[in-house]
Enzyme design. Structure first.
Site, PDB file in Angstrom:
ATOM      1  N   VAL A 195     -14.896 -13.687  -7.448  1.00 47.21           N
ATOM      2  CA  VAL A 195     -16.088 -13.166  -6.781  1.00 47.21           C
ATOM      3  C   VAL A 195     -16.592 -14.137  -5.713  1.00 47.21           C
ATOM      4  CG1 VAL A 195     -18.375 -12.182  -7.111  1.00 47.21           C
ATOM      5  CG2 VAL A 195     -16.705 -12.072  -8.966  1.00 47.21           C
ATOM      6  N   SER A 196     -16.716 -13.655  -4.490  1.00 48.27           N
ATOM      7  CA  SER A 196     -17.102 -14.480  -3.345  1.00 48.27           C
ATOM      8  C   SER A 196     -18.470 -14.068  -2.806  1.00 48.27           C
ATOM      9  CB  SER A 196     -16.065 -14.347  -2.229  1.00 48.27           C
ATOM     10  OG  SER A 196     -16.500 -14.971  -1.033  1.00 48.27           O
ATOM     11  N   PRO A 197     -19.236 -15.036  -2.262  1.00 51.40           N
ATOM     12  CA  PRO A 197     -20.494 -14.693  -1.587  1.00 51.40           C
ATOM     13  C   PRO A 197     -20.291 -14.349  -0.112  1.00 51.40           C
ATOM     14  CG  PRO A 197     -20.256 -17.064  -1.610  1.00 51.40           C
ATOM     15  CD  PRO A 197     -19.031 -16.497  -2.310  1.00 51.40           C
ATOM     16  N   ASP A 246     -12.305 -18.465   0.313  1.00 51.10           N
ATOM     17  CA  ASP A 246     -13.507 -19.299   0.364  1.00 51.10           C
ATOM     18  C   ASP A 246     -13.176 -20.733   0.770  1.00 51.10           C
ATOM     19  OD1 ASP A 246     -15.144 -17.227  -0.429  1.00 51.10           O
ATOM     20  OD2 ASP A 246     -15.070 -17.750  -2.548  1.00 51.10           O
TER      21      ASP A 246
END
Length: 691
Positions: A273-275, A380
């Site tokens: 999960v990436s921002p 990321d």
């Protein structure tokens, strides 16, 4: 029950028919910022990414929860660090035993990291994670351990009767899946609307009069809004969300770490999960990266995730604000009281040869190993050389390099298949273990709410499957139908990633970093189901054998500070470049001082800078420190091998800044040759801020 609490319950739109159980609740906070110069940051594993100042400070936030009779308790600690580690927990337990005897043990203490990639490294138990930090960094470990102890002491001393309420909501546009091609291989994906968890879970803690004590929430998103070019210590998006919530509850301008209300934005199943919500694009063309391999022109280096903002600071701010806004909404509306006992289970598990049944066959986990796609990094933080994600083929050159360290055994190669082994870490034991053979697992209970601390980064689907398995096991054993289970990631031990069996077959970064082989997740599920049954039936869980504390075996290579110096005719703290006389809102104040190395004194629970505001009576008061979002403390040598250094302090004048007269102070220590560090201070000229 206090009248205020009764009235507040009556005003809520939906009220549970169950009366809240009274608990003893305490919350504490303490600084764990650490060395702000020359120490490799933990997370991106880049040798050149060294700390060179502070954006805002890091904290340990501790929450003690006990039953009303004070017979059973646990403490949940959320740290603004990349992860919890066995070395941290083992050292914390030693100190807690000296202070409290048997009150706090391995069984009821949880230490969970928020996973910021902008904090000092060198504090983990095993060798692999300390290679890029040039070995063990005692200052990093000590400040985290001591800060955790102080936060627990504060929470322990503040214990008071109160109530805990549960809130649950959906947060959109704050996270995406950075490995969607692997997620698609999961056959159960159709059961879910999104390919990442959008669930935002919150516990609201209040005293008998309804006054807020604190809150903990869990939301899955990497703290990689700050990218691998950053050198300023930062709590990233979750640290900023904590800052916003604590400022809101304690009053704007409250010095961070000094307020009564404590807000932890804890981590969950964030593995994939990436921002960086705009997706991954090629830095040279602006086109989307290759979907399966996350490459540009066949290389990984140019493929980077892009956040919602114009730069990493803006992206951090946006993702942090989104989490804060959802937390505040849920805190204000949380209306489901926790009802029932406080309890816990804990066990050490040897994951190197865990036997289990899968589809009628006996299978087992493996000693740790890292795959080729591990070296490719993620969108990321891309890796280097010619590694790519979704790589299931060996390379003769890299195999030869690997074999200089250790040639994997035939059994290990078979066990880890289809992962091509790049580093056979589980079969290397010199100078000490490279990765964890034993992990620390736990379950915590407050009534119908169960926290599952896990020793690594579960991917979205791995977390969903584990959460479901625990929940179903508890209910079958007699837990209430409204039982809620939350995954607390990166807790106690760091054992890398946990991908599903199907994701493992694809071998993207998360699967290549699933160190115990293809059956890792199923082994965890089987073990946590056993603990869940024990928790539900009141049976003890076999604790297993604790891992050896390797602190005394650690090898440091970071050189000490020898001495500091300044230009002829100057002194430490003298101004190199002064402020302007006047500034307007939305401008940035900048001042430079001749300085000493920040490693001379970490200024824990203190500050390297203060912004002072002149009052109407001409007295000065502290208006900002280096723990605030809008200040930055940047430190740098003036030459590569020189002893001279400059501290650059900036202050962004936002719309919340009051007009008036200010000055900026720099605080630090310098190191004379062959002597102990000495304090110094410098002060800018007075300047005015106008609207």
């Amino acid at each position: 029950m206090a009248l205020q609490l009764i009235l507040s319950l009556l005003l809520l739109p939906v009220v549970s028919c169950s009366a809240p159980t009274k608990y003893l609740i305490g919350a504490g906070i303490y600084d764990i910022t650490g060395p702000a110069a020359e120490v490799n940051m933990m997370g991106y594993a880049m040798l050149e990414q060294l700390t060179n100042g502070i954006h805002f400070r890091l904290f340990s936030r501790a929450f003690v929860v006990a039953d009303a009779e004070n017979k059973t308790r646990f403490v949940f600690v959320s740290i603004d660090a990349c992860m919890g580690s066995q070395s941290i927990k083992l050292e914390v337990l030693k100190k807690l035993k000296d202070i409290y005897g048997s009150v706090y043990t391995a069984e009821n203490v949880v230490i969970s990291g928020i996973h910021t990639h902008s904090g000092p490294g060198g504090y983990l138990q095993y060798l692999l994670f300390d290679i890029t930090s040039l070995g063990f960094v005692k200052e990093s470990l000590d400040v985290i351990v001591d800060g955790i102890i102080e936060s627990i002491k504060m929470a322990h001393d503040r214990l008071q009767p109160g109530y805990i309420f549960f809130g649950n909501g959906t947060l959109l546009e704050a996270n995406i899946n950075r490995s969607p091609s692997a997620y698609e291989f999961n056959p159960d994906k159709s059961h879910y609307e999104h390919n990442v968890d959008k669930q935002f879970v919150l516990l609201k803690m209040v005293n008998e009069k309804g006054k807020g004590i604190g809150m903990i929430n869990w939301f899955a998103v990497h703290c990689t809004s700050m990218n691998n070019t950053n050198g300023l210590i930062s709590g990233d998006n979750k640290g900023y969300a904590s800052f916003l919530m604590e400022q809101h509850m304690n009053g704007l301008g409250t010095i961070p770490g000094q307020g009564q209300f404590i807000a932890a934005f804890a981590q969950s199943n964030l593995g994939d999960v990436s921002p960086n919500t705009r997706g991954a694009f090629c830095a040279d063309t602006g086109l989307p990266c290759d979907y399966n391999h996350s490459t540009c022109h066949g290389k990984n280096e140019l493929c980077r995730g892009i956040g919602p903002g114009k730069d990493m600071f803006d992206s951090t701010k946006i993702i942090g604000q989104k989490q804060f806004a959802k937390a505040l909404e849920l805190y204000n509306s949380a209306n489901i009281p926790l009802v029932g006992p406080v309890d816990f289970r804990q066990a050490y598990v040897d994951m190197t040869n865990f036997s289990l049944e899968v589809d009628g066959q006996t299978v087992h986990t493996c000693p740790p190993a890292m795959g080729y796609s591990f070296a490719a990094g993620t969108t990321d933080g891309p890796g280097a050389f010619d590694f790519i994600q979704n790589d299931k083929k060996d390379n003769p050159f890299w195999d030869a390099v690997r074999d200089l360290l250790k040639t994997p055994s035939a059994e290990q190669v078979k066990c880890q298949h289809p992962k091509p082994i790049l580093l056979d870490t589980g079969e290397i034991h010199e100078p000490y273990d490279w990765q964890a053979p034993i992990v620390d697992t736990q379950l915590l209970r407050i009534g119908q709410f169960v926290i599952a601390p896990v020793p690594g980064e579960f991917t979205t689907m791995s977390g969903r499957r584990l959460r479901h398995a625990i929940n179903e096991t508890l209910k079958l054993a007699g837990f209430p139908k409204n039982t809620q289970v939350v995954i607390a990631g990166l807790s106690n031990t760091y054992a890398d990633y946990i991908a599903t069996f199907e994701e493992y077959s694809v071998q993207r970064y998360e699967a290549a970093s699933t160190i115990y082989g293809p059956h890792t997740l199923n082994a965890y599920i089987q073990h946590y189901k056993t603990m869940a049954r024990d928790l539900a039936t009141g049976n003890p869980t076999s604790q297993g054998t604790a891992p050896k504390n390797l602190v005394d075996d650690q090898i440091p290579f970071l050189r000490p500070v020898l001495f500091d110096c300044h230009p002829l005719g100057k002194h430490f703290g003298d101004i190199h470049e002064d402020v302007n006389k006047t500034y307007k809102i939305n401008e940035t104040v900048t001042v430079q001082f001749w300085s000493g190395n920040p490693r001379n004194n970490l200024m824990t629970n203190a500050t390297f800078l203060t912004v002072m505001q002149q009052q109407s009576d001409k007295e000065w008061r502290v208006y900002r420190t280096d723990a605030f979002w809008d200040t930055k403390f940047h430190w740098a040598h003036t030459s590569f091998l020189g002893c001279k250094s400059l501290a650059t302090i900036t202050w962004d004048l936002g719309s919340d800044v009051s007009t008036g007269n200010y000055r900026i102070h720099h605080h630090g220590y310098y190191k004379p040759l062959l002597e102990s560090p000495e304090p110094f201070e410098g002060t800018s000229s007075v300047f005015s801020v106008t609207s």
